[in-house]
Design a protein around this motif. Structure first.
Motif, PDB file in Angstrom:
ATOM      1  N   ASN A  59      14.230  10.388   5.125  1.00  0.00           N
ATOM      2  CA  ASN A  59      13.875   9.037   4.725  1.00  0.00           C
ATOM      3  C   ASN A  59      13.946   8.109   5.930  1.00  0.00           C
ATOM      4  OD1 ASN A  59      13.672   9.561   1.830  1.00  0.00           O
ATOM      5  ND2 ASN A  59      15.873   9.896   1.936  1.00  0.00           N
ATOM      6  N   LEU A  60      12.857   7.399   6.186  1.00  0.00           N
ATOM      7  CA  LEU A  60      12.748   6.517   7.344  1.00  0.00           C
ATOM      8  C   LEU A  60      12.430   5.097   6.877  1.00  0.00           C
ATOM      9  CD1 LEU A  60      10.353   8.781   9.475  1.00  0.00           C
ATOM     10  CD2 LEU A  60      12.849   8.815   9.481  1.00  0.00           C
ATOM     11  N   VAL A  61      13.041   4.116   7.509  1.00  0.00           N
ATOM     12  CA  VAL A  61      12.722   2.715   7.246  1.00  0.00           C
ATOM     13  C   VAL A  61      12.491   2.021   8.571  1.00  0.00           C
ATOM     14  CG1 VAL A  61      13.927   2.503   5.045  1.00  0.00           C
ATOM     15  CG2 VAL A  61      15.171   2.121   7.159  1.00  0.00           C
ATOM     16  N   GLY A  62      11.527   1.116   8.619  1.00  0.00           N
ATOM     17  CA  GLY A  62      11.272   0.420   9.867  1.00  0.00           C
ATOM     18  C   GLY A  62      10.143  -0.573   9.754  1.00  0.00           C
ATOM     19  N   LEU A  63       9.839  -1.192  10.881  1.00  0.00           N
ATOM     20  CA  LEU A  63       8.748  -2.152  10.961  1.00  0.00           C
ATOM     21  C   LEU A  63       7.457  -1.458  11.375  1.00  0.00           C
ATOM     22  CD1 LEU A  63      10.541  -5.109  12.788  1.00  0.00           C
ATOM     23  CD2 LEU A  63      10.094  -4.877  10.334  1.00  0.00           C
ATOM     24  N   ASN A  64       6.345  -2.042  10.997  1.00  0.00           N
ATOM     25  CA  ASN A  64       5.052  -1.542  11.453  1.00  0.00           C
ATOM     26  C   ASN A  64       4.242  -2.701  12.021  1.00  0.00           C
ATOM     27  OD1 ASN A  64       3.143  -2.638   9.295  1.00  0.00           O
ATOM     28  ND2 ASN A  64       4.592  -1.488   8.023  1.00  0.00           N
ATOM     29  N   LEU A  65       3.467  -2.417  13.035  1.00  0.00           N
ATOM     30  CA  LEU A  65       2.570  -3.386  13.666  1.00  0.00           C
ATOM     31  C   LEU A  65       1.199  -2.740  13.746  1.00  0.00           C
ATOM     32  CD1 LEU A  65       2.231  -6.120  15.147  1.00  0.00           C
ATOM     33  CD2 LEU A  65       2.770  -4.899  17.275  1.00  0.00           C
TER      34      LEU A  65
ATOM     35  N   ASP B 259       0.823  -1.215   0.000  1.00  0.00           N
ATOM     36  CA  ASP B 259       0.000   0.000   0.000  1.00  0.00           C
ATOM     37  C   ASP B 259       0.852   1.258   0.000  1.00  0.00           C
ATOM     38  OD1 ASP B 259       0.570   0.913   2.633  1.00  0.00           O
ATOM     39  OD2 ASP B 259      -1.034  -0.278   3.484  1.00  0.00           O
ATOM     40  N   VAL B 260       0.197   2.353  -0.333  1.00  0.00           N
ATOM     41  CA  VAL B 260       0.855   3.647  -0.450  1.00  0.00           C
ATOM     42  C   VAL B 260       0.016   4.707   0.236  1.00  0.00           C
ATOM     43  CG1 VAL B 260      -0.224   4.067  -2.708  1.00  0.00           C
ATOM     44  CG2 VAL B 260       1.844   5.322  -2.091  1.00  0.00           C
ATOM     45  N   GLU B 261       0.692   5.637   0.913  1.00  0.00           N
ATOM     46  CA  GLU B 261       0.053   6.821   1.499  1.00  0.00           C
ATOM     47  C   GLU B 261       0.636   8.061   0.820  1.00  0.00           C
ATOM     48  OE1 GLU B 261      -0.103   4.934   6.046  1.00  0.00           O
ATOM     49  OE2 GLU B 261       1.157   6.676   5.607  1.00  0.00           O
TER      50      GLU B 261
ATOM     51  N   PHE C 102       5.400   3.895   1.712  1.00  0.00           N
ATOM     52  CA  PHE C 102       5.227   2.676   0.930  1.00  0.00           C
ATOM     53  C   PHE C 102       5.439   1.494   1.871  1.00  0.00           C
ATOM     54  CE2 PHE C 102       6.822   6.050  -1.736  1.00  0.00           C
ATOM     55  CZ  PHE C 102       5.925   6.057  -2.786  1.00  0.00           C
ATOM     56  N   SER C 103       4.425   0.644   1.994  1.00  0.00           N
ATOM     57  CA  SER C 103       4.459  -0.428   2.985  1.00  0.00           C
ATOM     58  C   SER C 103       4.144  -1.778   2.362  1.00  0.00           C
ATOM     59  CB  SER C 103       3.453  -0.160   4.115  1.00  0.00           C
ATOM     60  OG  SER C 103       3.778   0.997   4.842  1.00  0.00           O
ATOM     61  N   LEU C 104       4.723  -2.811   2.969  1.00  0.00           N
ATOM     62  CA  LEU C 104       4.398  -4.191   2.669  1.00  0.00           C
ATOM     63  C   LEU C 104       3.959  -4.813   3.986  1.00  0.00           C
ATOM     64  CD1 LEU C 104       4.538  -6.206   0.252  1.00  0.00           C
ATOM     65  CD2 LEU C 104       6.730  -6.968   1.181  1.00  0.00           C
TER      66      LEU C 104
ATOM     67  N   LEU D 282       1.674  -7.275  10.406  1.00  0.00           N
ATOM     68  CA  LEU D 282       3.082  -6.947  10.627  1.00  0.00           C
ATOM     69  C   LEU D 282       3.682  -6.644   9.271  1.00  0.00           C
ATOM     70  CD1 LEU D 282       5.573  -6.826  12.537  1.00  0.00           C
ATOM     71  CD2 LEU D 282       5.961  -9.244  11.969  1.00  0.00           C
ATOM     72  N   GLY D 283       4.499  -5.582   9.213  1.00  0.00           N
ATOM     73  CA  GLY D 283       5.042  -5.225   7.917  1.00  0.00           C
ATOM     74  C   GLY D 283       6.275  -4.358   7.981  1.00  0.00           C
ATOM     75  N   PHE D 284       6.657  -3.877   6.814  1.00  0.00           N
ATOM     76  CA  PHE D 284       7.849  -3.055   6.607  1.00  0.00           C
ATOM     77  C   PHE D 284       7.425  -1.774   5.909  1.00  0.00           C
ATOM     78  CE2 PHE D 284      11.206  -1.650   3.723  1.00  0.00           C
ATOM     79  CZ  PHE D 284      12.281  -1.518   4.586  1.00  0.00           C
ATOM     80  N   SER D 285       7.948  -0.631   6.346  1.00  0.00           N
ATOM     81  CA  SER D 285       7.567   0.664   5.772  1.00  0.00           C
ATOM     82  C   SER D 285       8.793   1.478   5.371  1.00  0.00           C
ATOM     83  CB  SER D 285       6.741   1.488   6.772  1.00  0.00           C
ATOM     84  OG  SER D 285       5.482   0.918   6.989  1.00  0.00           O
ATOM     85  N   PHE D 286       8.659   2.182   4.257  1.00  0.00           N
ATOM     86  CA  PHE D 286       9.618   3.209   3.848  1.00  0.00           C
ATOM     87  C   PHE D 286       8.857   4.527   3.764  1.00  0.00           C
ATOM     88  CE2 PHE D 286      11.174   5.731   0.183  1.00  0.00           C
ATOM     89  CZ  PHE D 286      12.353   6.186   0.763  1.00  0.00           C
ATOM     90  N   LEU D 287       9.249   5.485   4.613  1.00  0.00           N
ATOM     91  CA  LEU D 287       8.582   6.790   4.657  1.00  0.00           C
ATOM     92  C   LEU D 287       9.513   7.870   4.131  1.00  0.00           C
ATOM     93  CD1 LEU D 287       7.713   5.490   7.906  1.00  0.00           C
ATOM     94  CD2 LEU D 287       5.920   7.040   7.163  1.00  0.00           C
ATOM     95  N   HIS D 288       8.924   8.824   3.412  1.00  0.00           N
ATOM     96  CA  HIS D 288       9.714   9.891   2.814  1.00  0.00           C
ATOM     97  C   HIS D 288       8.987  11.219   3.008  1.00  0.00           C
ATOM     98  CE1 HIS D 288      12.350  11.997   0.063  1.00  0.00           C
ATOM     99  NE2 HIS D 288      11.323  12.336  -0.705  1.00  0.00           N
TER     100      HIS D 288
END
Length: 407
Positions: free
Chosen positions: A203-209, A134-136, A167-169, A183-189
């Motif tokens: 630019n941020l990268v991390g896990l999401n719950l 998904d995308v925000e 952008f998340s998976l 549970l997923g992985f996100s790249f934020l900009h």
């Protein structure tokens, strides 16, 4: 934080109308089919991760970030063909809040709150599991911008309000009829595309719950007409055939305009002297014109190739043998060619271009560029175009605001 709370309140007010009781609703208005109502959900997400690029003041971003977000979304049923083409996606509105580091980062960058539209589509389904991409896209505000006197080490982002993209998976599990966990992985900009400088971007990268609660607000309309009726909270996906696709050929003409601000220390005055004060740079006009050939080979994808003409007024600072006011139009014009694709969702297309410069009368900007953005159809042949053009990789060059005509 106050802005985040205000945004959450506003977001919930958008759904209040679904919870109202209308005295005009009668028993004969009740339709007890499988997909009667609105299949909404509330999702709460937590984020934890790190910064991709240090830059600025050394070490200040080493402690990473955390964030939280709330979404109010709708699960599509397949009632429209594009929903079936994309595997019954979800979409809606959301707000998020981010803490970008420890106390020193609060004064350097601020604690941004974002308001955005999101779209998520399944990549795969297996049993009660669903893998989603998904995308925000939206606006993030409450940054502390660069200031040569009060915030000189803020070399990341130059505006109080900037673009939010995520952008998340995510892997979802249907815990119960009403609850999902993910549970997923996100790249934020966060970026403003050099509309304001400095502009390294964040630019941020991390896990999401996340956890999601599904509900159907139609019950507020029906409970007086038939108190025993329990509308479904999840849809029954409509498994109708998708129309046979016929490949399409198009030519596309796009023209855009924009502005950008040169970074502190990278512009010249009328005497050709480079600024050394750290002051905010002047604003320059930019423009792009493209001619493209497009081949749509599926419901979702379109391959493109084309030629580009670019104009950037800030190029006047690149010439050592000319004063800024002596540079001609041709000195600030350069040319390229690109290939790429469009990902189509009804009237919206997400686009990506990879391009190489054919001719530049200056050596700066490298040899290649990208274009990332989207187009929104406003008529059968006309699209609104919004995209970020980059320079020599992922560094922002400028934002394009334009119109594309397809024929």
């Amino acid at each position: 934080m106050k802005r985040f709370i205000s945004s959450v309140t506003a977001l919930f007010l958008l759904f209040v109308v679904n919870a109202q009781e209308f005295s005009t609703f009668k028993k004969e208005d009740l339709k007890k089919d499988d997909n009667y109502g609105w299949f909404n959900y509330i999702q709460v997400t937590g984020y934890k991760g790190g910064h991709m690029v240090e830059g600025g003041a050394p070490g200040v971003l080493r402690d990473g970030f955390w964030g939280t977000g709330i979404r109010l979304g709708t699960q599509s049923t397949g009632r429209k063909e594009w929903q079936r083409v994309h595997g019954y996606p979800q979409y809606g509105l959301g707000v998020s809040y981010f803490d970008l580091g420890k106390t020193v980062v609060d004064s350097l960058l601020g604690k941004p709150a974002s308001f955005y539209f999101f779209y998520g589509a399944p990549i795969a389904r297996f049993g009660k599991f669903r893998l989603n991409g998904d995308v925000e896209i939206g606006i993030a505000t409450d940054f502390v911008p660069y200031d040569a006197e009060t915030n000189p080490y803020q070399k990341y982002i130059g505006a109080k309000s900037n673009l939010h993209s995520n952008f998340s998976l995510q892997l979802y599990y249907e815990w119960s009829n009403r609850m999902d966990i993910a549970l997923g992985f996100s790249f934020l900009h966060f970026s403003n595309g050099r509309s304001f400088t400095p502009q390294k971007g964040i630019n941020l990268v991390g896990l999401n719950l996340a956890t999601a609660y599904h509900f159907n607000p139609v019950k507020n309309f029906t409970k007086h007409a038939d108190p025993g009726y329990q509308p479904a909270v999840r849809p029954t996906y409509i498994d109708a055939d998708v129309s046979e696709f016929e490949p399409k050929h198009e030519f596309i003409l796009m023209s855009s305009i924009g502005t950008m601000q040169e970074s502190p220390g990278r512009f010249k005055n009328e005497f050709g002297e480079v600024d050394t004060t750290g002051a905010e740079g002047p604003r320059y006009l930019t423009s792009s014109v493209t001619v493209e050939y497009a081949y749509q080979f599926s419901h979702r994808l379109k391959a493109i190739g084309g030629l580009d003409v670019f104009y950037d007024g800030s190029v006047e600072n690149y010439y050592d043998n000319l004063l800024p006011q002596q540079t001609a139009f041709s000195d600030k014009t350069f040319y390229g060619a690109h290939v790429g694709f469009h990902y189509l969702i009804e009237r919206i297309s997400f686009m990506f271009n990879y391009g190489r410069y054919i001719y530049k009368p200056f050596t700066q900007r490298g040899k290649w560029f990208m274009r990332v953005g989207g187009r929104i159809g406003i008529s059968e042949h006309t699209d609104i175009h919004i995209a970020l053009k980059t320079r020599n990789g992922g560094s922002a060059d400028w934002i394009e605001w334009g119109v594309a005509y397809r024929f």
